[in-house]
Every structure is written in structure tokens, then in C-alpha cells.
Write an enzyme that holds these catalytic residues in place. Structure first.
Site, PDB file in Angstrom:
ATOM      1  N   LYS A 180       0.707  -0.771  -0.049  1.00 24.49           N
ATOM      2  CA  LYS A 180       0.262  -0.534  -0.173  1.00 24.49           C
ATOM      3  C   LYS A 180       1.098   1.357   0.347  1.00 24.49           C
ATOM      4  O   LYS A 180       1.524   2.693  -1.153  1.00 24.49           O
ATOM      5  CB  LYS A 180      -0.941  -0.376   0.793  1.00 24.49           C
ATOM      6  CG  LYS A 180      -1.714   1.456   1.751  1.00 24.49           C
ATOM      7  CD  LYS A 180      -2.986   1.228   0.329  1.00 24.49           C
ATOM      8  CE  LYS A 180      -3.241   2.471   0.491  1.00 24.49           C
ATOM      9  NZ  LYS A 180      -4.705   3.252  -0.462  1.00 24.49           N
TER      10      LYS A 180
ATOM     11  N   CYS B  91      -4.456  10.771   1.387  1.00 22.69           N
ATOM     12  CA  CYS B  91      -2.700   9.679   1.223  1.00 22.69           C
ATOM     13  C   CYS B  91      -1.629   9.775   0.556  1.00 22.69           C
ATOM     14  O   CYS B  91      -1.200   9.497   1.434  1.00 22.69           O
ATOM     15  CB  CYS B  91      -3.992   8.816  -0.127  1.00 22.69           C
ATOM     16  SG  CYS B  91      -5.949   8.546  -0.191  1.00 22.69           S
TER      17      CYS B  91
HETATM   18  N1  SAJ Z   1      -1.317  13.861  -9.722  1.00 20.36           N
HETATM   19  C1  SAJ Z   1      -0.981  15.560 -10.302  1.00 20.36           C
HETATM   20  N2  SAJ Z   1       0.062  15.174 -10.981  1.00 20.36           N
HETATM   21  C2  SAJ Z   1      -0.679  13.441 -11.936  1.00 20.36           C
HETATM   22  C3  SAJ Z   1      -1.480  13.032 -10.633  1.00 20.36           C
HETATM   23  C4  SAJ Z   1      -1.368  13.727  -9.934  1.00 20.36           C
HETATM   24  O1  SAJ Z   1      -0.056  16.417 -10.091  1.00 20.36           O
HETATM   25  O2  SAJ Z   1      -0.467  13.542 -12.910  1.00 20.36           O
HETATM   26  C5  SAJ Z   1      -1.369  15.313  -7.432  1.00 20.36           C
HETATM   27  C6  SAJ Z   1      -3.102  15.320  -7.878  1.00 20.36           C
HETATM   28  O3  SAJ Z   1      -3.534  16.613  -8.209  1.00 20.36           O
HETATM   29  C7  SAJ Z   1      -3.744  15.524  -6.261  1.00 20.36           C
HETATM   30  C8  SAJ Z   1      -1.855  14.483  -5.530  1.00 20.36           C
HETATM   31  O4  SAJ Z   1      -1.023  14.125  -6.999  1.00 20.36           O
HETATM   32  O5  SAJ Z   1      -3.520  16.434  -5.582  1.00 20.36           O
HETATM   33  C9  SAJ Z   1      -3.359  12.928  -5.827  1.00 20.36           C
HETATM   34  O6  SAJ Z   1      -4.065  12.862  -6.919  1.00 20.36           O
HETATM   35  P1  SAJ Z   1      -4.385  11.212  -7.164  1.00 20.36           P
HETATM   36  O7  SAJ Z   1      -5.144  11.128  -8.549  1.00 20.36           O
HETATM   37  O8  SAJ Z   1      -2.696  10.769  -7.673  1.00 20.36           O
HETATM   38  O9  SAJ Z   1      -4.534   9.884  -6.000  1.00 20.36           O
HETATM   39  P2  SAJ Z   1      -5.452  10.543  -4.713  1.00 20.36           P
HETATM   40  O10 SAJ Z   1      -4.902  10.732  -3.737  1.00 20.36           O
HETATM   41  O11 SAJ Z   1      -6.941  10.725  -5.093  1.00 20.36           O
HETATM   42  O12 SAJ Z   1      -5.473   8.728  -5.056  1.00 20.36           O
HETATM   43  C10 SAJ Z   1      -4.645   7.671  -5.116  1.00 20.36           C
HETATM   44  C11 SAJ Z   1      -4.636   6.601  -5.699  1.00 20.36           C
HETATM   45  N3  SAJ Z   1      -3.509   5.988  -5.642  1.00 20.36           N
HETATM   46  C12 SAJ Z   1      -2.928   5.694  -6.519  1.00 20.36           C
HETATM   47  O13 SAJ Z   1      -2.933   6.143  -7.852  1.00 20.36           O
HETATM   48  C13 SAJ Z   1      -1.142   4.864  -5.836  1.00 20.36           C
HETATM   49  C14 SAJ Z   1      -5.873   5.617  -5.479  1.00 20.36           C
HETATM   50  O14 SAJ Z   1      -6.068   4.485  -6.007  1.00 20.36           O
HETATM   51  C15 SAJ Z   1      -5.861   5.108  -3.443  1.00 20.36           C
HETATM   52  O15 SAJ Z   1      -6.706   4.430  -3.197  1.00 20.36           O
HETATM   53  C16 SAJ Z   1      -5.228   6.113  -2.883  1.00 20.36           C
HETATM   54  O16 SAJ Z   1      -4.565   7.167  -3.405  1.00 20.36           O
HETATM   55  C17 SAJ Z   1      -5.595   5.958  -1.746  1.00 20.36           C
HETATM   56  O17 SAJ Z   1      -6.748   5.975  -0.899  1.00 20.36           O
HETATM   57  O18 SAJ Z   1      -4.234   5.908  -1.016  1.00 20.36           O
END
Ligand code: SAJ
Length: 401
Positions: A201, A255
Site C-alpha cells: 500500500k 493518501c
Molecule cells: N497529481 C499530479 N499529477 C498527476 C497526477 C496527480 O500533480 O499526474 C496530483 C493530484 O492533483 C493530487 C495528488 O497528485 O493533488 C493525488 O491525486 P491522485 O489522483 O494521484 O491520487 P488520490 O490521492 O486521489 O488517490 C490515491 C490513489 N493511489 C494511486 O494512484 C497509487 C488511489 O488508488 C488510492 O486508493 C488512494 O490514493 C488511497 O486511498 O491511498
């Protein structure tokens, strides 16, 4: 099968609802009586597409009931928050207290699952707590760690269809947990041990954090080198083995901006890259706020008046209303600090009101502002026309110019 979910938050409640919708007799437990009352009236206390409909169905069908205390069950699933303390050390006190609330209910043959994101070794530690308080249960109950992977906003689909990793403290505990999840998960269920599942995780979220840090670092380099980072990444990604993510105003949410600290705090010497990625992603938000302040200063010197500044977005990522650990919110607060004479228009189209910031419609703010800083790539913003007469700080690739 009777299942008792401890914690009715963003993950616990959807999982309890889906389990109840798949024939289980589910008890949902939360320490907050308001959450319990809202669930018992068929409502969910956060926004998640498609979930409330199923909640109403299972509550009216009698397969989901919420309480502030556990009820005797066959399976106990712990889904409580694991925040970090001021020094970035994980705080597992909610998991510990969830374990102590279920202790009096545990009986031979029960399955106990921890879903909360935890530092490596937490499941073994909780086994120690259970067996020291209830030594007669040693070898007679099953304990597993099974992390969730759902993306907020797409929870209903992903809860059912994502593959899952299931780590028992022994083989039988893994088997029992696989049997439990196979009742409502269509994805594959992969068995391992509890320590590997805990680390898995943390690894998933740390890996995403590191990859985003790479994109954010590139964006800062490109700004200095007068290169369009969006075009650069698109071109580099044409390579068959390169897949760079998108830069933004930082990394937020509950997360990815949190979980890597569960590794760095236990392995500070070994986790150089993971720790640096956290620093880069935090720095990116600071860098954006400095850019806005500098642009405001240039404007005042040139025009002889304070600018109207539109700050576009407060959420932690596009198209959601969740502001937890949001870099955009940090940037807005930082930029407004001490800038008493400037006229700020704060925009967040996914929420109606905010307790600190007065919100403005995104079209009105865009129209009125001299400086426009895009902090979150919401779909609404992508419908705006690029305007040459404004100073646009496009931190999240709205116009990709
Ligand atoms: N972000 C960027 N650039 C990108 C992708 C995301 O700057 O190319 C930023 C987003 O704007 C945000 C942050 O990253 O601020 C996180 O967003 P996210 O969409 O990557 O993830 P979360 O936090 O919504 O959900 C994550 C997911 N984990 C992964 O993709 C490895 C999800 O599958 C998990 O279940 C969740 O964390 C969790 O509960 O741990």
C-alpha cells in the site's frame, strides 16, 4: 455472514454498503453519532457518485445498520484514519482504539481485517495486543491486512473491480480474507503476508508521489529554460518506455501526500528518493505561491496600482470538492497573507461556500482579473478561452501554453 465495519469514512462506508448489497448482514460503527444517524437514514456524509442510491437500498432492506458501538459478528473490518503527527510520524492510535473496541466481541473462528493504511508491522503489533488481552484466542482467530486502492470519485466501480492484495498473519488468515472479499470483489485477490501487504500500500502511493515529483521538478527546470513543459512531456512520452505524469501546483489529498512519510519515518536513511519526492512536491506549492507574488509585484510597479488576482481552484485535485491537504488551498492562504491591498477573487466551482474564503464564480473571476493563477485543472476552467490581455500563470496545464 455478519460483518462489522469500524469507521464509516470515505472508504469504510462505501465498503460496508457494497458488502451489504452483496448479501452480507452488515453493522457499520462510527464514534460520530451524526454519521451513524445519517447512514441509518440512507444518506452518505460526503459526495461520491452512485453511492447514496445503494446506501438507501441496503438501509431500507435492513442489511446495513449503523451504531456507535460494535455488534457481535463473524468478520471485523477496521477502516479508521491513520494521520501523521507534527514530525511526520504515523499516528496509529485510531487503529489501536478500534482493536480495543472489538476485543470483547471476538470469539473463536472470527476474521479480523485491517484496511487502514499502516506502517509496516502494525498487523503483527495488533495481533500482539489481541493475544495478550485474550490469550485463549491464539491460533483460533484469523488476522489479515488488506489495503484499499480506490480513487475517490470512482469508488463504487473500483471497490468492486480493482484487484486487491491480501496479507494474513498466516496462510489460513489469508485464505479466510480471500473468501470474505470474493463475496463482493470481481478483481483478482492476491495472497501474501501482512508485512508485504502493508508495504505494498505504501509503495503504490510513494511510487505515484515520486513520479509526480519528477514531473514537478521538470516544470521548474523548464520555466527557467524557457521550454513549454507540457509539450516536452507529450513528446518524451512518445518514447515507448517513457510515461511521465503531469506537473501541478503540488500534491495533496489524504493518501499520496501522507503515506510516503510512513516509509521515511521508519526507514529514514534508506528512503532518500521517497523523502526527496515529498520535499519536491511540497516545494512546488511554495514555488507557485512565490511566482504569484512576484507577478503581482511586477504588475504594481508597471501599472502603478494593485492587481486583481484570480486564484482558480481550492480542491486537492481536479473535479472534486475535497480540500484535504490541498496544495491550492495552501497557495491561496500563503499568497493572501499580508497582501491587504490586493483584490483576490477565490474560485472553487465544486463547492458552494467556504468558511474562510469568499468564493467567486469562475467566469466572473476570469473576466475581472489582471492576473489569473490556475491551481487545479477543473473541467470548467478548460472551457475558458485563452486571453492575451491577462497575465496567466498556468500551473496545471489548462491552456498548456
Ligand atoms: N497529481 C499530479 N499529477 C498527476 C497526477 C496527480 O500533480 O499526474 C496530483 C493530484 O492533483 C493530487 C495528488 O497528485 O493533488 C493525488 O491525486 P491522485 O489522483 O494521484 O491520487 P488520490 O490521492 O486521489 O488517490 C490515491 C490513489 N493511489 C494511486 O494512484 C497509487 C488511489 O488508488 C488510492 O486508493 C488512494 O490514493 C488511497 O486511498 O491511498
Amino acid at each position: 455472514m455478519k460483518a462489522c465495519f469500524i469507521g464509516l469514512g470515505y472508504i469504510g462506508l462505501p465498503t460496508a454498503i457494497i458488502a451489504a448489497d452483496n448479501g452480507m448482514d452488515v453493522t457499520g460503527v462510527d464514534i460520530n453519532p451524526e454519521v451513524v444517524n445519517s447512514v441509518n437514514s440512507g444518506k452518505i456524509h460526503f459526495s461520491e457518485p452512485g453511492l447514496e442510491e445503494i446506501c438507501k437500498r441496503v438501509v431500507s432492506g435492513g442489511t446495513l445498520k449503523a451504531f456507535t458501538e460494535p455488534r457481535t459478528s463473524d468478520v471485523y473490518v477496521i477502516v479508521v484514519p491513520t494521520p501523521f503527527k507534527g514530525n511526520h510520524e504515523p499516528d496509529i492510535s485510531f487503529v489501536e482504539s478500534a482493536v480495543s473496541t472489538i476485543l470483547p466481541y471476538l470469539k473463536e473462528g472470527d476474521l479480523c481485517i485491517i484496511e487502514s493504511t499502516c506502517p509496516v508491522g502494525t498487523t503483527e503489533k495488533m495481533a500482539g495486543v489481541i493475544f495478550s488481552e485474550r490469550p485463549e484466542l491464539k491460533g483460533k482467530i484469523y488476522l489479515s491486512y488488506c489495503p484499499e486502492r480506490v480513487l475517490p470519485g470512482n469508488t463504487v466501480y473500483e471497490l468492486i473491480h480493482n484487484d486487491r492484495v491480501i496479507g494474513g498473519i498466516d496462510e489460513m488468515a489469508s485464505e479466510r480474507a480471500v473468501d470474505f472479499y470474493s463475496r463482493f470483489v470481481k478483481g483478482s485477490l492476491y495472497k501474501t503476508n501482512a508485512r508485504t501487504a502493508e508495504m505494498c500500500k505504501l509503495t503504490e502511493n510513494a511510487s505515484r508521489d515520486v513520479q509526480i515529483a519528477f514531473a514537478n521538478e521538470l516544470s521548474i527546470i523548464c520555466e527557467k529554460a524557457h521550454i513549454n513543459v507540457w509539450e516536452l512531456i507529450e513528446l518524451a512520452n512518445k518514447h515507448p518506455r517513457v510515461n511521465i505524469l503531469q506537473p501541478g501546483s503540488g500534491v495533496g489529498g489524504h493518501c499520496i501526500a501522507v503515506d510516503p512519510y510512513f516509509i521515511t519515518s521508519d526507514f529514514p536513511i534508506e528512503s532518500q528518493l521517497i523523502g526527496k519526492a515529498r520535499e519536491i512536491n511540497n516545494y512546488k506549492a511554495f514555488w507557485c505561491s512565490e511566482k504569484i507574488l512576484l507577478t503581482m509585484k511586477d504588475f504594481s510597479l508597471r501599472e502603478g496600482r494593485e492587481p486583481v488576482v484570480a486564484l482558480m481552484g481550492l480542491a486537492f485535485k481536479p473535479n472534486i470538492e475535497d480540500l484535504r491537504e490541498s496544495p491550492a488551498k495552501y497557495i491561496v492562504a500563503k499568497v493572501m497573507q499580508g497582501q491587504n491591498n490586493a483584490d483576490f477573487l477565490i474560485v472553487e466551482p465544486n463547492i458552494e461556500t467556504h468558511k474562510v474564503f469568499k468564493l467567486t464564480d469562475y467566469r466572473e473571476a476570469y473576466e475581472k482579473a489582471d492576473i489569473v493563477a490556475f491551481l487545479v485543472a477543473h473541467d470548467q476552467f478548460k472551457r475558458l478561452e485563452y486571453r492575451d490581455d491577462k497575465m496567466i500563470l498556468d500551473f496545471c496545464g489548462i491552456f498548456k501554453r
